[in-house]
Design an enzyme around this catalytic site. Structure first.
Site, PDB file in Angstrom:
ATOM      1  N   LYS A 204     -20.863  20.098  46.324  1.00  0.00           N
ATOM      2  CA  LYS A 204     -21.609  19.528  45.203  1.00  0.00           C
ATOM      3  C   LYS A 204     -20.605  18.828  44.295  1.00  0.00           C
ATOM      4  O   LYS A 204     -20.009  19.419  43.405  1.00  0.00           O
ATOM      5  CB  LYS A 204     -22.350  20.622  44.440  1.00  0.00           C
ATOM      6  CG  LYS A 204     -23.515  20.101  43.618  1.00  0.00           C
ATOM      7  CD  LYS A 204     -24.653  19.646  44.503  1.00  0.00           C
ATOM      8  CE  LYS A 204     -25.850  19.187  43.698  1.00  0.00           C
ATOM      9  NZ  LYS A 204     -26.922  18.643  44.537  1.00  0.00           N
ATOM     10  N   SER A 409     -31.020  16.567  47.445  1.00  0.00           N
ATOM     11  CA  SER A 409     -31.032  17.538  46.359  1.00  0.00           C
ATOM     12  C   SER A 409     -32.477  17.771  45.916  1.00  0.00           C
ATOM     13  O   SER A 409     -33.287  18.272  46.688  1.00  0.00           O
ATOM     14  CB  SER A 409     -30.145  17.055  45.211  1.00  0.00           C
ATOM     15  OG  SER A 409     -29.684  18.153  44.460  1.00  0.00           O
TER      16      SER A 409
END
Length: 627
Positions: A204, A409
């Site tokens: 991330k 996401s």
């Protein structure tokens, strides 16, 4: 003296009479013109019939989008401020025009003009490319492409044409995929600002620019794999369409300095030698070629043609099924996912949920296709949308996800409550990870000799105040919240994909994948285009569809109220944006594009930091885009 005032009064009254009369005359003239325009529209409405041998001019302008964004009011405000209004071309309009033109005896050819194409993801480009190929194959009609120069996106489409022409002074610019980020850590340290990042997921990488001075090995590993596959597929598609040797595009880029020197810097000749184009033509020469292949319009002294917008107005479907006939509803989720309501171009958790509910309650719609083109955003809003899809499935209506350029996401989160996920091979997806960010500026306060103080009843009161150091207890609570949200994300994904949280975690950790890579890792069910998702939904709903046909389609969109329509016709006096004021202060007409882009990143950081606390502050956003 009295006589003087009397004369002045008489002059003033006459002047006022003249001014008032002029005003009345102008208003009456304006009303008369509006009435004439209205009557003319009623009497002569309808597009002009096409003549034989008409060329459809497919001019793709601005960004290629799933749905138009921005209201008429916003566009008028932008124009009033002297700002350019971003043009948009809707993907489904291009596909529909090509499908109809293939069957239209009046259309003899298509001219592809991509000079003004500014933005498009690979999935959208592939949809248009396949539509061009189907047009050529089913109709036998030619597609000609002409450009003053070709950018990377535009050339991908131009390569699908039967003949590709370039202006003699033009260029075919193929650069490759990738991106450079700006890293702020040292600058923030000098300012005394600390970005406290709370995340789950090794890959991330959103927060890296605020905590490091360069990309991490994990980021380089993940992005290299994605960009490498996308570039290979991109160049392979062009080489196949142009019948070029495999790998020839890569070699032409590596050898560019030598090849360009060999033709004395003539980029047009370079494109011909590389077989990227079939020939060089000036605009008038191209016009003559189109006249020869079609017909001459004596009125315009050019080739007989119809624009995309005018041709869309020509499209009539007398055999269009009744709205009461069973069909498939398409809901578009394009843009960043935000809490509450949002207009086209962004995905509001509440507003999109209402559209899904509207489709669910429409008895004529037997299945729903959610077209996702989103890099994510609010985890809370994503869950609101996912839950609405879950309720739709529980009500007995199948849900199929069609992934566009990006569905990562939060874009993946909203895709989990579905009967099937269909991704394009080039879709950017995955990025199953969560983060939160809490910037504090206690160091900046010290540098400016500023101080803060006060009294609170608990340690948590004022805990989110950026002027004070971050309390370790607050950081711990936020980490627990983000951990919980990530566990929920992976748990829901495991349930949706009939897997386990451990297996999902192995391919999650915030890592992005292409559609092909996601298929290999069980994150999607198949690769394909929107049409494939529609047919899959129809099959799940047991709709009777003949081979080669499609079910009735209905795009489920927000209904404009009377108030909305009224507001759309008005302009607001809006203060110039901060960036414009800064540009004026610097004596510039406009800030450089890279600076504007960085302002956008910083605005996003500030927006994320200002969101609610707890789970609603958890963000499922990859801040990524298709190359």
């Amino acid at each position: 003296m009295k006589s003087l005032f009397s004369r002045l009064g008489w002059l003033f009254s006459k002047a006022w009479w003249l001014l008032d009369g002029t005003r009345r005359a102008l208003m009456n003239l304006l009303v008369l013109l509006l009435l004439v325009a209205l009557v003319s529209a009623l009497l002569f409405r309808g597009p002009k019939p096409l003549a034989d041998k008409t060329t459809l001019v497919l001019k793709l302008e601005g960004n290629l989008v799933e749905q138009f964004s921005g209201s008429a009011r916003e566009q008028l405000v932008a124009q009033a401020q002297g700002q350019g209004v971003a043009k948009q071309t809707r993907l489904r309009d291009v596909v529909a025009a090509l499908e109809q033109a293939a069957k239209d005896d009046k259309i003899s050819a298509v001219l592809l003009d991509v000079d003004d194409l500014q933005g498009a993801g690979l999935a959208g480009l592939r949809e248009v490319a396949e539509a061009l190929q189907r047009f050529r194959k089913s109709s036998g009609k030619p597609v000609l492409a002409y450009g003053d120069s070709y950018g990377q996106r535009g050339y991908f489409l131009a390569a699908q044409a039967s003949e590709v022409y370039l202006h003699p002074m033009g260029t075919v610019m193929l650069e490759g995929f990738g991106r450079w980020r700006t890293y702020y850590k040292d600058a923030l340290d000098r300012l005394g600002v600390t970005a406290h990042v709370i995340k789950v997921g090794t890959y991330k990488s959103f927060a890296e620019p605020y905590t490091a001075n360069g990309p991490s090995p994990a980021t380089i590993e993940a992005e290299s794999l994605v960009y490498g596959e996308l570039w290979s597929g991109f160049t392979g598609a062009i080489e196949a369409a142009r019948k070029l040797e495999a790998g020839s595009i890569g070699r032409s880029i590596e050898e560019l300095p030598q090849r360009l020197a060999a033709v004395q810097g003539d980029t047009g000749k370079l494109a011909v030698d590389a077989k990227f184009v079939d020939g060089l033509k000036t605009r008038d020469q191209m016009r003559e070629l189109l006249i020869a292949k079609g017909a001459k319009d004596e009125q315009t002294k050019s080739f007989r043609q119809v624009s995309l917008a005018d041709y869309l107005a020509q499209l009539k479907a007398p055999d269009t099924p009744s709205k009461l006939q069973p069909g498939v509803g398409i809901v578009v989720a394009e843009g960043e996912i935000v809490d509450g309501d949002a207009g086209p171009g962004r995905v509001g958790g509440d507003s999109l949920a209402r559209l899904i509910r509207k489709a669910r309650e429409d008895e004529a719609l037997k299945a729903i296709v959610l077209r996702v083109n989103s890099p994510g955003g609010s985890a809370f809003a994503s869950e609101i949308i996912r839950r609405e899809l879950e309720l739709t499935r529980q009500a007995g209506k199948p849900v199929v996800i069609s992934m566009g350029d990006v569905a990562a996401s939060g874009g993946y989160w909203i895709s989990m409550s579905s009967d099937a996920i269909v991704a394009d091979a080039s879709t950017i997806t995955g990025s199953i990870g969560v983060f939160g960010i809490l910037p504090t500026a206690e160091g900046l306060m010290d540098k400016l000799s500023l101080h803060t103080g006060g009294v609170t009843t608990t340690w948590l009161a004022g805990g989110f105040d950026p002027r004070r150091p971050l309390d370790p207890r607050l950081k711990a609570t936020q980490q627990s919240s983000v951990d919980h949200t990530y566990a929920r994300f992976t748990g829901l994904a495991a349930q949706a994909r009939k897997s386990t949280p451990e297996k999902i975690d192995a391919v999650a950790q915030g890592r992005i994948w292409t559609g092909n890579q996601a298929l290999a890792r069980g994150l999607v069910d198949r690769t394909g285009r929107l049409e494939d998702a529609v047919l899959a939904a129809a099959k799940l709903a047991k709709l009777e569809v003949k081979d080669g046909d499609r079910p009735r389609l209905s795009y489920v969109e927000r209904d404009l109220s009377t108030k909305d329509r009224l507001l759309a016709s008005l302009t607001d006096a809006v203060a110039p944006p901060v960036a414009q004021g800064l540009a004026q202060a610097l004596g510039l007409n406009a800030l450089p594009a890279p600076v504007i882009e960085e302002f956008g990143v910083l605005r996003e950081l500030a927006r994320l930091a200002s969101q609610g606390h707890g789970e609603r502050a958890a963000v499922a956003h990859c801040l990524c885009g298709a190359p």
